[in-house]
Enzyme design. Structure first.
Site, short mmCIF file in Angstrom:
data_model
loop_
_atom_site.label_atom_id
_atom_site.label_comp_id
_atom_site.label_asym_id
_atom_site.label_seq_id
_atom_site.Cartn_x
_atom_site.Cartn_y
_atom_site.Cartn_z
N CYS A 110 0.78 -1.43 0.06
CA CYS A 110 0.10 0.04 0.17
C CYS A 110 0.84 1.41 -0.21
O CYS A 110 0.14 2.47 -0.26
CB CYS A 110 -0.90 0.22 1.10
SG CYS A 110 -2.01 -1.48 1.19
N ARG A 243 -20.01 8.25 -1.82
CA ARG A 243 -21.59 8.54 -1.84
C ARG A 243 -21.81 9.83 -1.20
O ARG A 243 -21.25 10.13 -0.04
CB ARG A 243 -22.17 7.33 -1.52
CG ARG A 243 -22.07 6.15 -2.40
CD ARG A 243 -22.88 4.88 -1.37
NE ARG A 243 -24.39 5.25 -1.44
CZ ARG A 243 -25.08 4.08 -0.73
NH1 ARG A 243 -24.50 3.06 -0.50
NH2 ARG A 243 -26.31 4.48 -0.71
N SER A 270 -11.75 0.72 3.47
CA SER A 270 -11.31 1.44 2.19
C SER A 270 -12.07 0.99 0.81
O SER A 270 -12.02 -0.36 1.06
CB SER A 270 -9.81 1.48 1.66
OG SER A 270 -9.22 0.30 1.92
N CYS A 401 -0.36 3.18 6.00
CA CYS A 401 0.02 2.08 6.51
C CYS A 401 0.34 0.58 5.37
O CYS A 401 -0.14 1.05 4.19
CB CYS A 401 -1.08 1.34 7.69
SG CYS A 401 -2.61 0.87 6.75
#
Length: 415
Positions: A110, A243, A270, A401
């Site tokens: 990530c 949204r 996520s 992270c």
């Protein structure tokens, strides 16, 4: 206290992980694609082609011709397309760079988008290059399914074929046998983070993204992607995972995913999304000589290990290293981005670092925007470049992270 905390969470102390301050490295171009939801508008566009779209736009913005780029450094995790092994090289060639340019694909999970920028800064600092194209890209919708053992001997015994979902399997750390969501549940328990806090933070991410979209604050960082559907060509131009109709009471009814008595439901994680982001880096000296306009300065970076079962706390030691290298503190940061892998994970980092909420993920984070693994770090830095300009900020910090127990952080300065 900083050193005590770093010791307690088990940071690697090898010399290779000690921070150094970056000097005279500037960002002259920063663009990203809109992020498509899982199985959404970008499902048919490869990671390579998404990266080409953001890279061409970043070079155009920087007023850099492809032949001026010495090296391409791109992050990618899932390797979801057939050409994934060639990704950075193909990004460069498809973007118009000469055959003599160099390329490398990097994978720090990530943190890969951040890692590409850090490696680009290192290459520039040594004088190996004058201009570097960096970034990250990920098409999670195209993550493959695999059958392991099919090449062994006489093949797979009758009825024993097992199809493995690479995307799902990658979300569990096999070393500790811990799903990423459980590491976030561990942080919720450790920091006393309640369901109400999780739901409010998750809704906040969506609302802030919606506000930013409505106000046009994301327009400068975005570039549309051409999507072909048969003979029809459309242009995908806006993030589609977020949204505007979410409410805390809606999230409170959702089932938990990782622990029956936990706090994480699907809306507190996520978004699994597709997208790419690119940044063009050079030195201040080269920018001045070529008449290029710097957008921001790369001040410092931090990379650290942490306990794998609470991997989401990784941004804390990484941020402390980056700040220490820059001679700055969290109070000096006008804007802070902590990649929202999970709501309690981001909240744990916020609590530990003492980040004021009004400075944190001010235009929404990965819960709403989405988290294409290799792209998120580059997306965060591209966003901070423009957010600093819009808010007259001087310093910002982006962080993430990393599964397996790491963290990564970068400090930027507005120019």
């Amino acid at each position: 206290l900083k050193l005590q905390f770093l010791y307690l969470i088990g940071i690697a102390t090898s010399v290779s992980h000690i921070l150094t301050m970056v000097r005279n490295i500037v960002i002259v171009g920063a663009k990203r694609t809109p992020f498509g939801k899982f199985g959404g508008s970008l499902k048919t566009v490869s990671s390579t082609d998404m990266a080409v779209a953001s890279s061409v736009a970043a070079m155009k913005q920087a007023n850099i011709a492809p032949e001026q780029v010495d090296e391409v450094i791109f992050g990618n995790v899932c390797q979801s397309s057939p050409d994934a092994a060639y990704l950075a090289r193909h990004v460069g060639l498809k973007s118009g760079m000469p055959v003599g340019s160099a390329a490398v694909t990097v994978n720090r999970l990530c943190g890969s988008g951040f890692e590409s920028v850090i490696q680009g800064a290192r290459v520039l600092s040594t004088g190996e290059a004058k201009v570097v194209l960096t970034g990250g890209t990920e098409n999670m919708s195209q993550a493959p399914h695999c059958i392991y053992g099919a090449r062994e001997g006489s093949g797979i015994p009758l009825g024993r074929a097992k199809l493995v979902d690479i995307l799902w399997e990658s979300l569990t750390d096999a070393y500790t046998n811990t799903p990423m969501g459980v590491t976030a549940e561990n942080l919720a328990e450790k920091y006393g983070i309640t369901q109400q806090e999780v739901d409010e933070f998750s809704v906040r991410s969506h609302m802030l993204l919606h506000e930013a979209q409505q106000a046009g604050r994301l327009d400068d960082e975005l570039t549309p992607v051409e999507v072909k559907k048969g003979k029809k060509v459309t242009h995908f131009a806006a993030d589609e995972h977020g949204r505007s109709d979410v409410k805390v009471e809606h999230f409170a009814k959702l089932p938990k995913v990782f622990k029956k008595d936990g706090v994480i439901h699907p809306a507190a994680a996520s978004g699994i999304c597709d997208g790419a982001a690119s940044l063009v880096l050079t030195t201040e000296e080269h920018a001045a000589a070529e008449g290029l306009k710097p957008l921001a300065r790369l001040v410092s970076f931090g990379i650290s290990g942490c306990e794998p079962t609470i991997m989401g706390i990784g941004p804390v030691p990484a941020a402390l290293k980056a700040l220490d290298a820059a001679g700055l503190t969290m109070k000096d940061m006008d804007l802070v981005e902590v990649n929202e892998a999970f709501a309690p994970q981001a909240l744990a980092c916020q609590k530990e670092l003492g980040i004021p909420m009004e400075k944190l993920n001010v235009d929404g984070g990965a819960i709403a925007v989405g988290h294409p693994l290799g792209a998120s770090g580059a997306r965060i830095l591209a966003h901070l470049v423009y957010a600093m300009q819009q808010r007259s900020a001087k310093y910002s910090l982006g962080s993430a992270c990393i599964g397996g127990g790491q963290g990564i952080a970068v400090v930027l300065e507005a120019i």
